[in-house]
Enzyme design. Structure first.
Site, PDB file in Angstrom:
ATOM      1  NE  ARG A  51      -1.729  -2.210   2.886  1.00 33.02           N
ATOM      2  CZ  ARG A  51      -1.621  -3.479   2.464  1.00 33.02           C
ATOM      3  NH1 ARG A  51      -2.435  -3.934   1.552  1.00 33.02           N
ATOM      4  NH2 ARG A  51      -0.701  -4.295   2.946  1.00 33.02           N
ATOM      5  CB  THR A  52       3.587   2.486   2.204  1.00 35.97           C
ATOM      6  OG1 THR A  52       2.854   2.218   3.396  1.00 35.97           O
ATOM      7  CG2 THR A  52       4.357   3.783   2.373  1.00 35.97           C
ATOM      8  CE  LYS A  80      26.441  -5.573  -6.711  1.00 37.87           C
ATOM      9  NZ  LYS A  80      26.764  -4.756  -7.921  1.00 37.87           N
ATOM     10  NE  ARG A 101       7.401   0.703   4.840  1.00 34.40           N
ATOM     11  CZ  ARG A 101       6.164   0.247   4.932  1.00 34.40           C
ATOM     12  NH1 ARG A 101       5.898  -1.018   4.697  1.00 34.40           N
ATOM     13  NH2 ARG A 101       5.177   1.057   5.254  1.00 34.40           N
ATOM     14  CG  HIS A 129       4.194   4.283   8.584  1.00 38.82           C
ATOM     15  ND1 HIS A 129       4.364   5.081   7.482  1.00 38.82           N
ATOM     16  CD2 HIS A 129       3.730   3.092   8.106  1.00 38.82           C
ATOM     17  CE1 HIS A 129       4.032   4.417   6.391  1.00 38.82           C
ATOM     18  NE2 HIS A 129       3.642   3.196   6.747  1.00 38.82           N
TER      19      HIS A 129
END
Length: 306
Positions: A51-52, A80, A101, A129
């Site tokens: 959703r985000t 890496k 995120r 959030h």
């Protein structure tokens, strides 16, 4: 907001919140505005998201911008051994805005300190959030007609739930009364309770999710128990289905009650609730588009164009 990044809901005054919500309302009336013409936004999702990520990318597209980025960190140079600092500095060469995120708490704040490009925190570990909070506040305001003097019951994972921690801060400007419903293993952390104590915000803690609590509520905010936050899977199995909301439990609830959930849900809301007029979690997710359009314009200094 003084900063051109949004990494925490703490940055936002009451006036900031109300301005962003008013701009979200304007975007709901007309979401297709080419305010990001010739701008590039990078979506860096070091943690999975549906959703985000999709709502941010839709918001950018509907504003006329272009999107670069990734949704799987294993395909990037971080796998890496590239540091977060180097990743942010590299992407800053290409983008006007970074939406990020990350699984580490404080990652978004750190990113905002190493680049001049605007950063929007799309979730950092169990910390914050803020964009979810804005769409939650917009959803509450739309369904209740106000943000003031509401009784909000928050159920489930209150220990690791970053959406919950941010929501408490966002609602703190509007004289809420909270009910915190959680098993002992997932109760609200002391930090959030001390925050409420310092501001004189009323709250009660409960182990049982009773109809008495439901019938007092204007908003029920359900959360899933987040398996990915547990190091002990036995503990997760013990608590994952401890609270399940079904339609029968709503029989004597207030007419204005609305049920929110940051999604995804697992078992905590029965599917029979979906048919109730009090279920609002799907519309809530749609509101994310308008709230995130408003936030993007806020951090990029485009409010005067809305």
């Amino acid at each position: 907001m003084e900063s051109k990044s949004l990494v925490s809901i703490d940055q936002c005054s009451k006036e900031d919140i109300l301005r962003i919500l008013e701009n979200a309302r304007k975007f709901e009336e007309n979401p297709n505005r080419r305010l990001l013409e010739n701008k590039v936004a990078a979506t860096l999702f070091f943690e999975p998201s549906t959703r985000t990520r999709l709502s941010f990318e839709t918001a950018i597209n509907r504003l006329g911008g272009r999107v670069i980025g990734f949704q799987d960190a294993s395909t990037t140079s971080s796998s890496k051994g590239e540091t977060l600092k180097d990743t942010i500095l590299m992407v800053s060469n290409y983008a006007d805005l970074i939406v990020m995120r990350h699984h580490l708490e404080g990652a978004a704040k750190y990113a905002s300190e190493v680049t001049d490009v605007s950063i929007i925190n799309a979730g950092d570990g169990a910390n914050q959030h803020p964009t979810q909070t804005m769409l939650d506040l917009y959803s509450i305001q739309k369904t209740q007609g106000t943000l003031n003097d509401l009784t909000i019951t928050i159920v489930g994972d209150l220990k690791y739930g970053r959406t919950v921690h941010s929501l408490i801060v966002g609602m703190s400007h509007f004289n809420p009364t909270f009910h915190f419903v959680a098993p002992k293993e997932l109760q609200m952390p002391d930090e959030q309770k001390h925050f409420c104590d310092e501001l004189g915000i009323q709250y009660e803690e409960h182990l049982d999710f009773t109809e008495e609590i439901i019938n007092q509520s204007d908003i029920i905010y359900m959360t899933r128990v987040q398996r990915e936050r547990f190091t002990d899977l036995m503990e997760y199995e013990r608590v994952k289905n401890v609270y399940i909301l079904n339609k029968k439990m709503l029989d004597n609830s207030k007419d204005n009650l609305r049920i929110l959930h940051p999604l995804p849900r697992v078992n905590e809301i029965d599917y029979d609730v979906d048919d109730s007029p009090k279920a609002y979690y799907i519309q809530q997710a749609q509101n994310g588009l308008f709230a995130r359009q408003a936030i993007i314009c806020e951090v990029l200094g485009l409010n005067h164009l809305i």
